[in-house]
Write a protein that holds these residues in place. Structure first.
Motif, PDB file in Angstrom:
ATOM      1  N   ALA A   5     -15.265  -0.101  -2.784  1.00 46.62           N
ATOM      2  CA  ALA A   5     -15.835   1.188  -2.367  1.00 46.62           C
ATOM      3  C   ALA A   5     -14.811   2.002  -1.582  1.00 46.62           C
ATOM      4  N   GLN A   6     -13.960   1.346  -0.823  1.00 46.55           N
ATOM      5  CA  GLN A   6     -12.948   2.055  -0.055  1.00 46.55           C
ATOM      6  C   GLN A   6     -11.901   2.681  -0.965  1.00 46.55           C
ATOM      7  N   PHE A   7     -11.626   2.072  -2.100  1.00 41.47           N
ATOM      8  CA  PHE A   7     -10.602   2.566  -3.002  1.00 41.47           C
ATOM      9  C   PHE A   7     -11.151   3.476  -4.098  1.00 41.47           C
ATOM     10  N   ALA A   8     -12.453   3.649  -4.178  1.00 38.60           N
ATOM     11  CA  ALA A   8     -13.065   4.399  -5.267  1.00 38.60           C
ATOM     12  C   ALA A   8     -12.662   5.863  -5.274  1.00 38.60           C
ATOM     13  N   ASN A   9     -12.465   6.472  -4.102  1.00 31.05           N
ATOM     14  CA  ASN A   9     -12.163   7.896  -4.031  1.00 31.05           C
ATOM     15  C   ASN A   9     -10.662   8.199  -3.974  1.00 31.05           C
ATOM     16  N   LEU A  10      -9.813   7.186  -4.046  1.00 30.47           N
ATOM     17  CA  LEU A  10      -8.371   7.409  -3.974  1.00 30.47           C
ATOM     18  C   LEU A  10      -7.814   7.745  -5.354  1.00 30.47           C
ATOM     19  N   THR A  11      -6.801   8.567  -5.349  1.00 29.79           N
ATOM     20  CA  THR A  11      -6.135   8.875  -6.611  1.00 29.79           C
ATOM     21  C   THR A  11      -5.212   7.721  -6.975  1.00 29.79           C
ATOM     22  N   SER A  12      -4.732   7.743  -8.202  1.00 29.29           N
ATOM     23  CA  SER A  12      -3.841   6.658  -8.633  1.00 29.29           C
ATOM     24  C   SER A  12      -2.527   6.693  -7.857  1.00 29.29           C
ATOM     25  N   ALA A  13      -2.049   7.887  -7.505  1.00 31.51           N
ATOM     26  CA  ALA A  13      -0.827   7.975  -6.706  1.00 31.51           C
ATOM     27  C   ALA A  13      -1.046   7.378  -5.322  1.00 31.51           C
ATOM     28  N   ALA A  14      -2.198   7.653  -4.734  1.00 28.10           N
ATOM     29  CA  ALA A  14      -2.505   7.104  -3.412  1.00 28.10           C
ATOM     30  C   ALA A  14      -2.646   5.583  -3.485  1.00 28.10           C
ATOM     31  N   LEU A  15      -3.233   5.085  -4.550  1.00 30.96           N
ATOM     32  CA  LEU A  15      -3.328   3.627  -4.711  1.00 30.96           C
ATOM     33  C   LEU A  15      -1.955   2.992  -4.873  1.00 30.96           C
ATOM     34  N   LEU A  16      -1.076   3.678  -5.604  1.00 33.89           N
ATOM     35  CA  LEU A  16       0.282   3.165  -5.790  1.00 33.89           C
ATOM     36  C   LEU A  16       1.023   3.115  -4.457  1.00 33.89           C
ATOM     37  N   VAL A  17       0.916   4.181  -3.680  1.00 29.11           N
ATOM     38  CA  VAL A  17       1.568   4.212  -2.364  1.00 29.11           C
ATOM     39  C   VAL A  17       0.977   3.145  -1.447  1.00 29.11           C
ATOM     40  N   TYR A  18      -0.337   3.006  -1.473  1.00 28.52           N
ATOM     41  CA  TYR A  18      -0.994   1.977  -0.653  1.00 28.52           C
ATOM     42  C   TYR A  18      -0.491   0.585  -1.037  1.00 28.52           C
ATOM     43  N   GLY A  19      -0.392   0.325  -2.331  1.00 29.50           N
ATOM     44  CA  GLY A  19       0.095  -0.975  -2.786  1.00 29.50           C
ATOM     45  C   GLY A  19       1.537  -1.222  -2.379  1.00 29.50           C
ATOM     46  N   LEU A  20       2.392  -0.204  -2.517  1.00 30.33           N
ATOM     47  CA  LEU A  20       3.791  -0.350  -2.109  1.00 30.33           C
ATOM     48  C   LEU A  20       3.919  -0.596  -0.610  1.00 30.33           C
ATOM     49  N   LEU A  21       3.162   0.147   0.172  1.00 23.71           N
ATOM     50  CA  LEU A  21       3.216  -0.066   1.624  1.00 23.71           C
ATOM     51  C   LEU A  21       2.717  -1.450   2.012  1.00 23.71           C
ATOM     52  N   THR A  22       1.695  -1.928   1.327  1.00 23.80           N
ATOM     53  CA  THR A  22       1.189  -3.275   1.609  1.00 23.80           C
ATOM     54  C   THR A  22       2.237  -4.329   1.286  1.00 23.80           C
ATOM     55  N   ILE A  23       2.895  -4.176   0.136  1.00 25.41           N
ATOM     56  CA  ILE A  23       3.928  -5.137  -0.262  1.00 25.41           C
ATOM     57  C   ILE A  23       5.116  -5.075   0.688  1.00 25.41           C
ATOM     58  N   LEU A  24       5.550  -3.864   1.048  1.00 29.61           N
ATOM     59  CA  LEU A  24       6.670  -3.741   1.982  1.00 29.61           C
ATOM     60  C   LEU A  24       6.333  -4.316   3.350  1.00 29.61           C
ATOM     61  N   THR A  25       5.101  -4.125   3.789  1.00 28.25           N
ATOM     62  CA  THR A  25       4.679  -4.696   5.066  1.00 28.25           C
ATOM     63  C   THR A  25       4.742  -6.224   5.028  1.00 28.25           C
ATOM     64  N   LEU A  26       4.290  -6.804   3.935  1.00 29.51           N
ATOM     65  CA  LEU A  26       4.339  -8.269   3.813  1.00 29.51           C
ATOM     66  C   LEU A  26       5.771  -8.771   3.760  1.00 29.51           C
ATOM     67  N   ILE A  27       6.647  -8.049   3.071  1.00 27.20           N
ATOM     68  CA  ILE A  27       8.064  -8.449   2.997  1.00 27.20           C
ATOM     69  C   ILE A  27       8.701  -8.406   4.379  1.00 27.20           C
ATOM     70  N   VAL A  28       8.441  -7.338   5.118  1.00 33.36           N
ATOM     71  CA  VAL A  28       9.001  -7.234   6.470  1.00 33.36           C
ATOM     72  C   VAL A  28       8.452  -8.332   7.368  1.00 33.36           C
ATOM     73  N   ARG A  29       7.186  -8.651   7.222  1.00 30.88           N
ATOM     74  CA  ARG A  29       6.585  -9.717   8.031  1.00 30.88           C
ATOM     75  C   ARG A  29       7.241 -11.066   7.734  1.00 30.88           C
ATOM     76  N   VAL A  30       7.499 -11.334   6.446  1.00 32.58           N
ATOM     77  CA  VAL A  30       8.166 -12.587   6.064  1.00 32.58           C
ATOM     78  C   VAL A  30       9.589 -12.612   6.597  1.00 32.58           C
ATOM     79  N   LEU A  31      10.311 -11.497   6.480  1.00 33.67           N
ATOM     80  CA  LEU A  31      11.695 -11.452   6.968  1.00 33.67           C
ATOM     81  C   LEU A  31      11.772 -11.643   8.475  1.00 33.67           C
ATOM     82  N   THR A  32      10.902 -11.000   9.224  1.00 33.06           N
ATOM     83  CA  THR A  32      10.960 -11.152  10.677  1.00 33.06           C
ATOM     84  C   THR A  32      10.571 -12.566  11.107  1.00 33.06           C
ATOM     85  N   THR A  33       9.594 -13.145  10.430  1.00 33.17           N
ATOM     86  CA  THR A  33       9.193 -14.510  10.771  1.00 33.17           C
ATOM     87  C   THR A  33      10.310 -15.499  10.448  1.00 33.17           C
TER      88      THR A  33
END
Length: 85
Positions: A5-33
């Motif tokens: 329901a939270q993602f239902a109103n997002l455009t495909s570009a916004a979903l793509l950006v959200y996915g990229l930011l999520t992946i980059l956040t996880l990568i940075v978290r792994v690198l810092t740890t």
């Protein structure tokens, strides 16, 4: 928690950006740890080395003295037996 329901109103570009930011956040978290883990292990090796040096000094042992004919304890013992009459 993320639901559809939270993602239902997002455009495909916004979903793509959200996915990229999520992946980059996880990568940075792994690198810092992993960096923190490597630094912690390095500090422990340094502390262990310092403790070993302090224990060697306290026990009165002498470090091997290298010279032109003597390189370490084993060679010193070998040279001592060879030069003995």
């Amino acid at each position: 928690m993320n639901t559809r329901a939270q993602f239902a109103n997002l455009t495909s570009a916004a979903l793509l950006v959200y996915g990229l930011l999520t992946i980059l956040t996880l990568i940075v978290r792994v690198l810092t740890t992993s960096t923190a883990l490597v630094l912690e292990i390095g500090e422990r090796f340094v502390e262990a080395g310092d403790a070993a040096c302090a224990a060697a000094r306290a026990s009165g042992t002498q470090s091997a003295r290298s010279g032109p004919t003597v390189f370490g304890t084993t060679t010193r013992a070998y040279n001592a037996t060879r030069s003995a009459p």
